[in-house]
Design a protein around this motif. Sequence first.
Motif, mmCIF file in Angstrom:
data_model
loop_
_atom_site.group_PDB
_atom_site.id
_atom_site.type_symbol
_atom_site.label_atom_id
_atom_site.label_comp_id
_atom_site.label_asym_id
_atom_site.label_seq_id
_atom_site.Cartn_x
_atom_site.Cartn_y
_atom_site.Cartn_z
ATOM 1 N N HIS A 160 64.312 -43.507 -1.961
ATOM 2 C CA HIS A 160 63.851 -44.806 -1.480
ATOM 3 C C HIS A 160 63.837 -45.859 -2.574
ATOM 4 O O HIS A 160 63.423 -45.612 -3.699
ATOM 5 C CB HIS A 160 62.452 -44.685 -0.869
ATOM 6 N N TYR A 204 57.221 -45.596 8.721
ATOM 7 C CA TYR A 204 58.094 -44.617 9.357
ATOM 8 C C TYR A 204 59.453 -45.231 9.701
ATOM 9 O O TYR A 204 59.587 -46.429 9.855
ATOM 10 C CB TYR A 204 57.436 -43.988 10.590
ATOM 11 N N ARG A 205 60.441 -44.347 9.787
ATOM 12 C CA ARG A 205 61.808 -44.734 10.128
ATOM 13 C C ARG A 205 62.154 -44.044 11.434
ATOM 14 O O ARG A 205 61.882 -42.860 11.615
ATOM 15 C CB ARG A 205 62.765 -44.297 9.020
ATOM 16 N N SER A 236 58.386 -54.599 11.592
ATOM 17 C CA SER A 236 59.599 -53.792 11.700
ATOM 18 C C SER A 236 60.733 -54.498 10.967
ATOM 19 O O SER A 236 60.765 -55.724 10.867
ATOM 20 C CB SER A 236 59.967 -53.546 13.160
ATOM 21 N N SER A 237 61.657 -53.691 10.454
ATOM 22 C CA SER A 237 62.788 -54.224 9.688
ATOM 23 C C SER A 237 63.959 -54.505 10.615
ATOM 24 O O SER A 237 63.945 -54.137 11.800
ATOM 25 C CB SER A 237 63.217 -53.214 8.621
ATOM 26 N N GLU A 261 69.064 -47.450 12.573
ATOM 27 C CA GLU A 261 67.666 -47.093 12.383
ATOM 28 C C GLU A 261 66.872 -48.291 11.889
ATOM 29 O O GLU A 261 67.422 -49.244 11.354
ATOM 30 C CB GLU A 261 67.526 -45.922 11.411
ATOM 31 N N GLN A 262 65.568 -48.203 12.069
ATOM 32 C CA GLN A 262 64.665 -49.294 11.738
ATOM 33 C C GLN A 262 63.439 -48.722 11.036
ATOM 34 O O GLN A 262 62.923 -47.681 11.424
ATOM 35 C CB GLN A 262 64.253 -49.956 13.051
ATOM 36 N N TRP A 263 62.982 -49.405 9.976
ATOM 37 C CA TRP A 263 61.738 -49.041 9.305
ATOM 38 C C TRP A 263 60.595 -49.820 9.944
ATOM 39 O O TRP A 263 60.764 -50.977 10.335
ATOM 40 C CB TRP A 263 61.809 -49.381 7.821
#
Length: 134
Positions: free
Chosen positions: A35, A69-70, A98-99, A105-107
Motif C-alpha cells: 500500500h 476496505y476495498r 469512497s474513492s 475496485e473502490q476503496w
Amino acid sequence: ATTSLLQVTTTHSDVAPKPNSTAGLLQVSLQGTPHRVTGTVQGSTPVLQELNGATFKQPAPLSGPVLIYRANAAEPSALPVLTGLLRKMGIQLQSYHSSDMVAGEQWNIVGLSAPLLDLGGLKPHITEVFQLHL
C-alpha cells in the motif's frame, strides 16, 4: 479477504507549503504491505487523499477508529452489511468516503464511534480490510 496490520512512520516539517503545490502532501509506503498512501493535514486533522492510486473526491479524515476496505465496485452489498454490523454492535458510522474506481475496485474509508471488533460478517463482501485507531 485479507486483513493487514499496519505500521506507519511519519515525519513532520515546519515549512508551510506554497498554495497549489504538492509540498504539503505526505506519501507513505506501509511497511510489509504493497500500500502507498498520500495525504495532508487540514487544520490539525490528517486526511487521506489517495490510496494505491485511487483518489478520494473529498479528503477522508483519519481520526478515531477508522475502517478501510476495498471492494469490487459491482458488489454493492458491502456498505449495507457494514451498517447492519454496526447497528448490532451499537457503533455509529460517523463518516464515509469512497474513492474513484481502479481496476473495477473502490476503496472506502469509514469513521466509526468505536472499533468494530468482529469483521467476519463483512469479509465475504470485500477484497481487503484493515482498521486504524488514530
